[in-house]
Design a protein around this motif. Structure first.
Motif, short mmCIF file in Angstrom:
data_model
loop_
_atom_site.label_atom_id
_atom_site.label_comp_id
_atom_site.label_asym_id
_atom_site.label_seq_id
_atom_site.Cartn_x
_atom_site.Cartn_y
_atom_site.Cartn_z
N ARG A 26 -8.89 -7.33 -11.35
CA ARG A 26 -8.29 -8.61 -10.96
C ARG A 26 -7.56 -9.19 -12.16
NH1 ARG A 26 -13.72 -9.57 -9.39
NH2 ARG A 26 -14.01 -9.37 -7.16
N LEU A 64 -10.58 -2.85 -1.61
CA LEU A 64 -10.05 -4.14 -1.18
C LEU A 64 -11.18 -5.07 -0.73
CD1 LEU A 64 -6.97 -2.84 0.82
CD2 LEU A 64 -6.85 -4.34 -1.20
N CYS A 69 -10.54 -8.78 -0.16
CA CYS A 69 -9.19 -8.59 0.40
C CYS A 69 -9.24 -7.67 1.61
CB CYS A 69 -8.28 -7.94 -0.65
SG CYS A 69 -7.98 -8.91 -2.13
N THR A 70 -8.12 -7.62 2.31
CA THR A 70 -7.89 -6.64 3.37
C THR A 70 -6.54 -6.00 3.11
OG1 THR A 70 -6.72 -8.13 4.86
CG2 THR A 70 -9.14 -8.08 5.03
N ASP A 73 -3.41 -8.11 2.61
CA ASP A 73 -3.14 -8.74 1.31
C ASP A 73 -2.33 -7.83 0.39
OD1 ASP A 73 -4.68 -11.20 1.69
OD2 ASP A 73 -6.44 -9.88 1.68
N ALA A 126 -2.56 -5.87 -4.54
CA ALA A 126 -2.83 -6.85 -3.48
C ALA A 126 -2.86 -8.25 -4.07
CB ALA A 126 -4.17 -6.54 -2.80
N ARG A 127 -2.47 -9.18 -3.28
CA ARG A 127 -2.60 -10.60 -3.63
C ARG A 127 -4.03 -11.01 -3.32
NH1 ARG A 127 0.89 -11.95 -0.27
NH2 ARG A 127 -0.60 -12.22 1.39
N LEU A 128 -4.71 -11.60 -4.29
CA LEU A 128 -6.08 -12.05 -4.08
C LEU A 128 -6.08 -13.31 -3.22
CD1 LEU A 128 -7.45 -11.60 -7.69
CD2 LEU A 128 -8.27 -10.38 -5.67
N PRO A 129 -7.04 -13.42 -2.31
CA PRO A 129 -7.17 -14.68 -1.57
C PRO A 129 -7.43 -15.83 -2.55
CG PRO A 129 -8.54 -12.96 -0.62
CD PRO A 129 -8.02 -12.44 -1.90
#
Length: 138
Positions: A26, A64, A69-70, A73, A126-129
């Motif tokens: 991350r 993920l 994440c999914t 993302d 991926a974009r982190l929530p």
């Protein structure tokens, strides 16, 4: 430099430690995911191509999920394919089962001659929530 904020999927940490890399890190609101292959829990390759691709997506989805994440993302994907002229169509028909709805992430495909006994590898960003990004300082 601060320590890396590493993400390990359930029951796979020993495999990553043995091979000396992080499955995902991350940073600044994003999740950078190492290439995932169709490896079984013991690290051996799934021998059949389509099953190997499905397992690579399962392994990607496990990373993920470990980060909250999914696949929705995911913003960027790179795939590596051994002998793409022979294998691309067989691999590409599996993507819709895992890809989700449009708009799709960016994609770069690379033909390679060797993947450590595998025929397919997928890496992603991926974009982190919001909640996960706040925890990681991103």
């Amino acid at each position: 430099m601060s320590a890396r904020d590493v993400v390990f999927p359930a029951e796979r940490q020993a495999l990553y430690e043995r091979n000396r890399y992080s499955p995902a890190v991350r940073s600044n609101g994003f999740l950078f995911i190492s290439g995932q292959v169709g490896s079984r829990p013991d690290g051996s390759p799934e021998p059949e191509l389509e099953a190997q691709v499905r397992l690579a997506f399962d392994n990607l989805n496990a990373v993920l999920a470990a980060a909250g994440c999914t696949f929705s993302d995911v913003v960027d994907v790179t795939v590596f394919i051994v002998d793409p002229a022979q294998n691309f169509e067989r691999i590409w028909k599996i993507f819709p089962d895992h890809w989700g709805e449009a708009p799709y992430p960016t994609l770069t495909g690379v033909g390679v001659t060797w993947l450590y006994g595998y025929q397919f590898e997928i890496k992603a960003i991926a974009r982190l929530p919001e909640s996960a990004a706040a925890v990681s300082g991103g």
